[in-house]
Design a protein around this motif. Structure first.
Motif, short mmCIF file in Angstrom:
data_model
loop_
_atom_site.label_atom_id
_atom_site.label_comp_id
_atom_site.label_asym_id
_atom_site.label_seq_id
_atom_site.Cartn_x
_atom_site.Cartn_y
_atom_site.Cartn_z
N ARG A 1 19.55 -28.76 7.96
CA ARG A 1 20.56 -27.73 8.18
C ARG A 1 21.83 -28.20 7.50
N PRO A 2 22.42 -27.39 6.57
CA PRO A 2 23.62 -27.83 5.86
C PRO A 2 24.79 -28.07 6.81
N SER A 3 25.72 -28.98 6.43
CA SER A 3 26.89 -29.22 7.27
C SER A 3 27.79 -28.01 7.28
N SER A 4 27.89 -27.32 6.14
CA SER A 4 28.63 -26.06 6.11
C SER A 4 28.02 -25.15 5.05
N GLY A 5 28.39 -23.88 5.11
CA GLY A 5 27.82 -22.93 4.16
C GLY A 5 26.63 -22.21 4.75
N ALA A 6 26.11 -21.25 4.00
CA ALA A 6 25.02 -20.44 4.53
C ALA A 6 23.92 -20.27 3.50
N ILE A 7 22.69 -20.14 3.97
CA ILE A 7 21.54 -19.91 3.10
C ILE A 7 20.76 -18.72 3.63
N ARG A 8 20.51 -17.77 2.76
CA ARG A 8 19.65 -16.65 3.14
C ARG A 8 18.38 -16.76 2.30
N ALA A 9 17.26 -16.99 2.99
CA ALA A 9 16.01 -17.21 2.26
C ALA A 9 14.89 -16.44 2.93
N PRO A 10 13.84 -16.08 2.18
CA PRO A 10 12.70 -15.39 2.81
C PRO A 10 11.97 -16.35 3.75
N GLY B 1 11.21 -40.58 20.89
CA GLY B 1 10.82 -40.56 19.49
C GLY B 1 12.02 -40.34 18.58
N THR B 2 12.93 -39.47 19.00
CA THR B 2 14.12 -39.20 18.21
C THR B 2 15.05 -40.42 18.19
N THR B 3 15.21 -41.06 19.35
CA THR B 3 16.05 -42.25 19.42
C THR B 3 15.48 -43.36 18.55
N HIS B 4 14.16 -43.45 18.52
CA HIS B 4 13.51 -44.51 17.75
C HIS B 4 13.82 -44.41 16.25
N VAL B 5 14.11 -43.21 15.77
CA VAL B 5 14.47 -43.04 14.35
C VAL B 5 15.76 -43.80 14.04
N PHE B 6 16.66 -43.82 15.02
CA PHE B 6 17.98 -44.45 14.78
C PHE B 6 18.04 -45.89 15.28
N PHE B 7 17.23 -46.20 16.28
CA PHE B 7 17.19 -47.57 16.80
C PHE B 7 15.73 -48.00 16.87
N ARG B 8 15.33 -48.81 15.91
CA ARG B 8 13.91 -49.08 15.75
C ARG B 8 13.35 -50.06 16.78
N ASP B 9 14.16 -50.49 17.72
CA ASP B 9 13.57 -51.32 18.77
C ASP B 9 13.39 -50.54 20.08
N THR B 10 13.55 -49.22 20.01
CA THR B 10 13.35 -48.40 21.20
C THR B 10 11.98 -48.64 21.81
N ARG B 11 10.99 -48.82 20.95
CA ARG B 11 9.62 -49.02 21.40
C ARG B 11 9.49 -50.25 22.32
N PHE B 12 10.17 -51.34 21.92
CA PHE B 12 10.06 -52.56 22.73
C PHE B 12 10.78 -52.41 24.06
N ILE B 13 11.92 -51.72 24.00
CA ILE B 13 12.66 -51.49 25.24
C ILE B 13 11.83 -50.62 26.18
N LEU B 14 11.16 -49.63 25.60
CA LEU B 14 10.31 -48.76 26.42
C LEU B 14 9.21 -49.56 27.12
N ALA C 1 19.99 -30.92 18.39
CA ALA C 1 21.24 -31.51 17.92
C ALA C 1 21.02 -32.54 16.81
N ARG C 2 19.92 -33.29 16.88
CA ARG C 2 19.72 -34.41 15.96
C ARG C 2 18.75 -34.10 14.82
N ARG C 3 18.22 -32.88 14.81
CA ARG C 3 17.14 -32.53 13.89
C ARG C 3 17.40 -32.93 12.43
N THR C 4 18.52 -32.44 11.88
CA THR C 4 18.81 -32.74 10.48
C THR C 4 18.96 -34.23 10.26
N ALA C 5 19.66 -34.89 11.19
CA ALA C 5 19.84 -36.34 11.08
C ALA C 5 18.49 -37.07 11.12
#
Lengths: 251, 256
Positions: B85-94, A153-166, A242-246
């Protein structure tokens, strides 16, 4: 606690929604595995005559866990992308969505499993003791499904043909995993292909419990399966961290 | 003085943008096959959405956040809410943050508005084990009546907004983050929900309020922060801020 409450509510809602949309929608998730099961039981058992005793229960022990896993993976693959509005509107962990999808499929699996069980009980094929081991065998399979679902699911966000490969990979895997045939059919010098296949290792405990009724072998195979399931779960968890924010930025 | 509730220190957020990059494995594969050298040498552009942002919010403050589209208001709010999650810096929040970025989202469009509200309530009030009463009260307030038992997919944008706004304003929180959430409601309901929202904000710890409406900012906020290209351009009193913003915007307009 919060996490599991959200998973539970989400699962109930999606089951309810499927039931409401059409009765057929709900039946479909049970009928689909039942149809696959009966057609294969007929084709491989009666037409091709694969020489395996008690073929219906042999097939059941491999096919239904397989369907659980493939349908979980197929449904999870585009999960983040289709839920993007929800993920962007509130503070929601994507993992809640994945766990709810696994739970949803687990319930469907149980429903389909019980439905197949009734005629087999009448035919007198069912080892009652073996049934008690099924929930245990489900643990590594569910762990594997959850971990792999997050990875895909995470890979699919970056490569939208993951589903077909799967889909492509799964349809091939079905033939190189001894589900509708036994490993004895595979020539000895080629069996290493099967032994390297993690999917087979996950199916083996089901086969031990329901078909072979060999409970000593079960625990050995179960430990191997647990190793594979845990590895997949840890890999999924690490990748997500590792990829959450991305993921939230790109979804 | 009152206590500091939220602290944002030197927060930056950047991500790689690669306009030529393919979004499928197939594209990536064919790109490599066509021209492996160019492909491996190409540099990625880093897009800096937030650039060293620092500010503090004390209990009782309601901070307005304004700026042109694309200056990073929503991104900043999402960082504070713990989504990015920020690339750098810090956040303190409730931990008790109520953050809402869109009011037109149902999770299961085939279920009714009531059922979606119940489901949503577990995400809006995660710390509340039993949301039943909260939801009932909120649904009453929304005045959606018989529509509540119709599928959510049949709702108009305004009805979705009514449902969501009634729900999120059902209970105070330590920190409210509201990102342009009043835009969808009709005039009558906007008046009604504004009162309720203000009451709840007064009972809450603090609020971050993103809006393009100067009137709403005046009504809600005790302080104003202006974001400009990922940095803080102004931080101070509401009226001063609005004047500053008007002046700057018209300057930018005449320069271009």
């Amino acid at each position: 606690m919060i996490f599991w409450r959200q998973v539970r509510e989400l699962t109930i809602a999606s089951l309810k929604s499927r039931y409401r949309k059409t009765v057929a929608g709900f039946l479909w998730v049970i009928l689909n595995p039942l149809m696959q099961y009966s057609v294969q039981a007929m084709v491989f058992g009666s037409f091709l005559r694969i020489n395996i005793e008690r073929y219906p229960i042999f097939l059941l022990s491999g096919l239904l866990p397989w369907i659980f896993m493939t349908s979980t993976l197929e449904m999870s693959c585009s999960l983040l992308v289709t839920s993007r509005d929800f993920l962007k509107a509130y503070r929601v962990s994507g993992l809640v969505l994945f766990f709810s999808q696994v739970l949803d499929n687990l319930i469907n699996f149980m429903a389909a499993f019980l439905t197949v069980l009734i005629p087999l009980t009448i035919l007198g094929h069912v080892p009652w003791a073996g049934l008690l081991f099924v929930p245990l065998a489900m643990i590594p399979l569910a762990l594997f499904a959850a971990g792999t679902a997050v990875l895909l699911g995470t890979t699919h966000v970056f490569f939208r043909d993951t589903r077909f490969i799967l889909q492509f990979v799964l349809s091939i895997s079905y033939f190189v995993t001894p589900i509708f045939y036994g490993i004895q059919l595979v020539p000895e010098q080629l069996r290493w292909v099967i032994y390297l296949n993690p999917l087979y290792a996950l199916i083996l405990p089901f086969r031990d419990a329901l078909y072979l009724e060999d409970y000593n072998a079960f625990f050995g195979h179960w430990l191997v399966a647990m190793g594979i399931g845990t590895t997949a779960a840890v890999a999924g968890w690490t990748f997500w961290k590792a990829r959450r924010t991305a993921v939230y930025l790109h979804v | 003085m009152s206590d500091s509730l939220l602290e944002v220190r030197n927060v930056s957020l950047q991500f790689n943008v690669d306009p030529v990059r393919g979004w499928t494995f197939r594209d990536v594969f064919t790109d490599w096959a066509k021209d492996p050298i160019r492909r491996s040498r190409r540099e990625r552009t880093k897009l800096k959405v937030l650039n060293n942002v620092s500010f503090e919010v004390r209990t009782g403050e309601r901070v307005g956040l304004i700026g042109l589209n694309g200056v990073g208001k929503t991104t900043l709010c999402r960082c504070i809410a713990g989504i990015y999650r920020p690339s750098s810096g810090a956040i303190r929040a409730p931990s008790d943050i109520r953050a809402v970025f869109s009011t037109a989202v149902g999770i299961q469009p085939d279920l009714t508005g009531r059922e979606n509200a119940k489901l949503l309530s577990h995400f809006i009030f995660p710390h509340e084990p039993d949301t039943g009463k909260l939801v009932e009260e909120a649904l009453d307030f929304s005045e959606l009546g018989k529509f509540l038992d119709m599928p959510y997919r049949t709702y108009s944008n305004g009805m979705q907004t009514r449902l969501t706004l009634s729900l999120i304003s059902a209970k105070p929180a330590a920190l409210f983050i509201l990102d342009e959430v009043f835009e969808g409601a009709d005039q009558f309901f906007r008046e009604k929900i504004s009162k309720r929202m203000l009451d709840v904000l007064h009972q809450s710890g603090a609020a971050l309020f993103v809006s393009h409406s100067a009137d709403q900012i005046r009504r809600v906020c005790t302080r104003l922060v202006i974001l400009d290209a990922g940095r803080i351009g102004f931080d101070g009193a509401v009226e001063d801020g609005l004047r500053f913003y008007d002046r700057n915007q018209s300057q930018t307009a005449s320069n271009s």
